[in-house]
Design an enzyme around this catalytic site. Structure first.
Site, PDB file in Angstrom:
ATOM      1  N   LYS A   1       6.134  -9.283  -3.626  1.00  0.00           N
ATOM      2  CA  LYS A   1       5.640  -9.609  -2.282  1.00  0.00           C
ATOM      3  C   LYS A   1       5.148 -11.058  -2.214  1.00  0.00           C
ATOM      4  O   LYS A   1       5.507 -11.813  -1.310  1.00  0.00           O
ATOM      5  CB  LYS A   1       4.520  -8.628  -1.928  1.00  0.00           C
ATOM      6  CG  LYS A   1       3.674  -8.979  -0.735  1.00  0.00           C
ATOM      7  CD  LYS A   1       4.371  -8.701   0.574  1.00  0.00           C
ATOM      8  CE  LYS A   1       3.517  -9.196   1.743  1.00  0.00           C
ATOM      9  NZ  LYS A   1       4.210  -9.093   3.005  1.00  0.00           N
TER      10      LYS A   1
ATOM     11  N   LEU B   1      -5.197  -1.323   3.290  1.00  0.00           N
ATOM     12  CA  LEU B   1      -6.518  -1.955   3.402  1.00  0.00           C
ATOM     13  C   LEU B   1      -6.386  -3.481   3.358  1.00  0.00           C
ATOM     14  O   LEU B   1      -5.349  -4.003   2.956  1.00  0.00           O
ATOM     15  CB  LEU B   1      -7.406  -1.445   2.267  1.00  0.00           C
ATOM     16  CG  LEU B   1      -7.685   0.061   2.341  1.00  0.00           C
ATOM     17  CD1 LEU B   1      -8.204   0.608   1.004  1.00  0.00           C
ATOM     18  CD2 LEU B   1      -8.679   0.365   3.463  1.00  0.00           C
ATOM     19  N   PRO B   2      -7.458  -4.203   3.742  1.00  0.00           N
ATOM     20  CA  PRO B   2      -7.318  -5.660   3.857  1.00  0.00           C
ATOM     21  C   PRO B   2      -6.985  -6.385   2.546  1.00  0.00           C
ATOM     22  O   PRO B   2      -6.057  -7.197   2.525  1.00  0.00           O
ATOM     23  CB  PRO B   2      -8.682  -6.112   4.399  1.00  0.00           C
ATOM     24  CG  PRO B   2      -9.245  -4.908   5.087  1.00  0.00           C
ATOM     25  CD  PRO B   2      -8.729  -3.725   4.311  1.00  0.00           C
TER      26      PRO B   2
ATOM     27  N   THR C   1      -1.447  -5.646   0.717  1.00  0.00           N
ATOM     28  CA  THR C   1      -1.050  -6.814  -0.074  1.00  0.00           C
ATOM     29  C   THR C   1      -2.284  -7.294  -0.826  1.00  0.00           C
ATOM     30  O   THR C   1      -3.260  -7.739  -0.203  1.00  0.00           O
ATOM     31  CB  THR C   1      -0.549  -7.956   0.833  1.00  0.00           C
ATOM     32  OG1 THR C   1       0.558  -7.484   1.596  1.00  0.00           O
ATOM     33  CG2 THR C   1      -0.114  -9.156  -0.001  1.00  0.00           C
TER      34      THR C   1
ATOM     35  N   LYS D   1      -3.347 -16.173   3.260  1.00  0.00           N
ATOM     36  CA  LYS D   1      -3.833 -15.185   2.278  1.00  0.00           C
ATOM     37  C   LYS D   1      -2.779 -14.974   1.187  1.00  0.00           C
ATOM     38  O   LYS D   1      -3.090 -14.992  -0.008  1.00  0.00           O
ATOM     39  CB  LYS D   1      -4.126 -13.856   2.997  1.00  0.00           C
ATOM     40  CG  LYS D   1      -4.481 -12.730   2.054  1.00  0.00           C
ATOM     41  CD  LYS D   1      -4.463 -11.358   2.726  1.00  0.00           C
ATOM     42  CE  LYS D   1      -4.322 -10.283   1.678  1.00  0.00           C
ATOM     43  NZ  LYS D   1      -4.188  -8.938   2.189  1.00  0.00           N
TER      44      LYS D   1
HETATM   45  P1  NAD Z   1      -6.279  -4.746   9.548  1.00  0.00           P
HETATM   46  O1  NAD Z   1      -7.497  -5.548   9.280  1.00  0.00           O
HETATM   47  O2  NAD Z   1      -5.767  -4.646  10.956  1.00  0.00           O
HETATM   48  O3  NAD Z   1      -6.486  -3.239   9.008  1.00  0.00           O
HETATM   49  C1  NAD Z   1      -7.234  -2.903   7.878  1.00  0.00           C
HETATM   50  C2  NAD Z   1      -8.010  -1.646   8.221  1.00  0.00           C
HETATM   51  O4  NAD Z   1      -8.700  -1.196   7.053  1.00  0.00           O
HETATM   52  C3  NAD Z   1      -9.066  -1.859   9.311  1.00  0.00           C
HETATM   53  O5  NAD Z   1      -8.849  -0.958  10.378  1.00  0.00           O
HETATM   54  C4  NAD Z   1     -10.396  -1.584   8.572  1.00  0.00           C
HETATM   55  O6  NAD Z   1     -11.369  -0.974   9.407  1.00  0.00           O
HETATM   56  C5  NAD Z   1      -9.943  -0.642   7.470  1.00  0.00           C
HETATM   57  N1  NAD Z   1     -10.849  -0.598   6.341  1.00  0.00           N
HETATM   58  C6  NAD Z   1     -11.442  -1.620   5.671  1.00  0.00           C
HETATM   59  N2  NAD Z   1     -12.186  -1.145   4.662  1.00  0.00           N
HETATM   60  C7  NAD Z   1     -12.072   0.209   4.703  1.00  0.00           C
HETATM   61  C8  NAD Z   1     -12.617   1.251   3.922  1.00  0.00           C
HETATM   62  N3  NAD Z   1     -13.467   1.007   2.903  1.00  0.00           N
HETATM   63  N4  NAD Z   1     -12.292   2.520   4.234  1.00  0.00           N
HETATM   64  C9  NAD Z   1     -11.454   2.788   5.263  1.00  0.00           C
HETATM   65  N5  NAD Z   1     -10.904   1.824   6.048  1.00  0.00           N
HETATM   66  C10 NAD Z   1     -11.217   0.552   5.764  1.00  0.00           C
HETATM   67  O7  NAD Z   1      -5.144  -5.348   8.584  1.00  0.00           O
HETATM   68  P2  NAD Z   1      -3.561  -5.134   8.682  1.00  0.00           P
HETATM   69  O8  NAD Z   1      -2.941  -6.223   9.473  1.00  0.00           O
HETATM   70  O9  NAD Z   1      -3.297  -3.714   9.039  1.00  0.00           O
HETATM   71  O10 NAD Z   1      -3.156  -5.404   7.157  1.00  0.00           O
HETATM   72  C11 NAD Z   1      -3.392  -4.447   6.138  1.00  0.00           C
HETATM   73  C12 NAD Z   1      -2.725  -4.917   4.867  1.00  0.00           C
HETATM   74  O11 NAD Z   1      -1.320  -5.106   5.099  1.00  0.00           O
HETATM   75  C13 NAD Z   1      -3.252  -6.266   4.365  1.00  0.00           C
HETATM   76  O12 NAD Z   1      -3.348  -6.225   2.959  1.00  0.00           O
HETATM   77  C14 NAD Z   1      -2.189  -7.266   4.833  1.00  0.00           C
HETATM   78  O13 NAD Z   1      -2.117  -8.412   4.020  1.00  0.00           O
HETATM   79  C15 NAD Z   1      -0.941  -6.422   4.730  1.00  0.00           C
HETATM   80  N6  NAD Z   1       0.163  -6.839   5.606  1.00  0.00           N
HETATM   81  C16 NAD Z   1      -0.064  -7.162   6.900  1.00  0.00           C
HETATM   82  C17 NAD Z   1       1.011  -7.554   7.720  1.00  0.00           C
HETATM   83  C18 NAD Z   1       0.785  -7.920   9.166  1.00  0.00           C
HETATM   84  O14 NAD Z   1       1.701  -8.500   9.780  1.00  0.00           O
HETATM   85  N7  NAD Z   1      -0.345  -7.591   9.770  1.00  0.00           N
HETATM   86  C19 NAD Z   1       2.308  -7.601   7.201  1.00  0.00           C
HETATM   87  C20 NAD Z   1       2.529  -7.226   5.873  1.00  0.00           C
HETATM   88  C21 NAD Z   1       1.449  -6.848   5.083  1.00  0.00           C
END
Ligand code: NAD
Length: 302
Positions: A171, A67-68, A96, A246
């Site tokens: 992390k 999740l975000p 994260t 972030k």
């Molecule tokens: P993203 O925004 O693409 O995905 C998050 C998903 O969560 C979305 O599809 C959203 O609709 C869903 N969501 C939000 N609230 C929800 C709820 N209540 N119930 C169900 N679904 C819900 O983000 P991401 O890039 O996939 O990143 C996710 C996590 O991973 C973050 O914490 C980010 O910091 C971490 N992260 C991202 C990366 C990267 O390169 N993108 C790398 C390492 C870590």
């Protein structure tokens, strides 16, 4: 291999690929996201989309969330997962988030009889798609073997960092190093250029000298020496500046709470904040080189 029943909540840029790898490994994946497009992609990848978190977690062996940020994780666990998933289920949060929320959610989960881990990842969307993420896990020691097995279809390496919250601590500390070394690398390149030193020649030297780091050898922010680096594609894709910001904010918040001195982390946060505010939040973070060179006019905003 025994097929597991897995609930996967959060199928965005990272979670989509991760859920697909669990399904690809033969596990039965009930997938939930607020976005219909994400659910459609999950179906195409072999998961079974469902209409709610409660439906997803019913009768599963493992729950994985991606999740975000902290508030989403706290809300989904406290209101929708704890009590709805069987107490035998292993709960793994790979988002994260801040250390404090991770510990709070772990406390709630443990009090209700669950095994829980914070298990944030290193590696971007390409690693999520390829199943080659590195996981940094905070959990009870006795649970680690089970956690490592559950993460295996998505991972190239899994480390137990320590007890609950230690995965998130690892992390944000790791990414603080990354933010600082990238800025150091960019400043050095900008200076080298001003001094008439070819930045490509500087790569040859720095990558074999004491200035060496991941930011130099694997992600050089000047095009040419590292063909896979985002610098070769005008800083498209890669690790978005907004994401780096972030993580640096999480590090600064944690430092303020813990009373740790992190002056370079604070400078990094301020500089990436500026780059983000100038309209480059969607560009790869190594594009900050162009800000330091005073060449932002050549870099399209996102
Ligand atoms: P993203 O925004 O693409 O995905 C998050 C998903 O969560 C979305 O599809 C959203 O609709 C869903 N969501 C939000 N609230 C929800 C709820 N209540 N119930 C169900 N679904 C819900 O983000 P991401 O890039 O996939 O990143 C996710 C996590 O991973 C973050 O914490 C980010 O910091 C971490 N992260 C991202 C990366 C990267 O390169 N993108 C790398 C390492 C870590």
């Amino acid at each position: 291999m025994t097929a597991r029943k897995i609930a996967f909540i959060g199928l965005g840029n990272m979670g989509g690929g991760m859920a697909a790898n669990q399904a690809g490994a033969g596990h039965v994946v009930s997938a939930f996201d607020l976005s219909q497009a994400a659910l459609d992609r999950a179906r195409a990848a072999g998961c079974s989309p469902v209409a709610s978190v409660a439906e997803a977690v019913k009768d599963v062996d493992v729950v994985i969330t991606m999740l975000p940020a902290g508030p989403h994780v706290h809300q989904v666990y406290s209101e929708q997962i704890i009590g709805a998933a069987p107490s035998s289920a292993l709960l793994l949060d790979c988002s994260t988030i801040d250390v404090e929320t991770a510990r709070k959610v772990a406390g709630l989960a443990k009090a209700a009889g669950y095994a829980f881990a914070d298990a944030p990842v290193s590696g971007g969307t390409m690693a999520a798609d390829a199943g080659t993420l590195a996981f940094m896990v905070g959990c009870d020691e006795a649970d680690f073997a089970r956690i490592e097995t559950a993460l295996e279809p998505m991972s190239r390496a899994t480390f137990r960092a320590g007890d609950h919250g230690a995965g998130q601590a690892a992390k944000i500390c790791n990414n603080m190093i990354l933010g600082i070394t990238m800025l150091g690398t960019c400043e050095a390149i900008a200076l080298a250029e001003k001094l008439g030193l070819d930045p490509v020649k500087f790569f040859d030297i720095a990558s074999k000298s004491s200035g060496q780091s991941w930011s130099v050898t694997t992600y050089y922010p000047w095009p040419g020496p590292v063909p896979t680096a985002p610098s070769n594609r005008n800083y498209d894709g890669g690790f978005a500046t907004a994401m780096m910001l972030k993580d640096l904010k999480l590090a600064q918040d944690a430092a303020a709470r813990a009373g740790a001195a992190t002056p370079l982390g604070a400078q990094s946060e301020a500089l990436f904040q500026l780059f983000d505010r100038l309209g480059y939040g969607g560009r790869d973070f190594s594009g900050i080189l162009q800000m330091l060179r005073g060449r932002l006019d050549d870099l399209p905003k996102t």
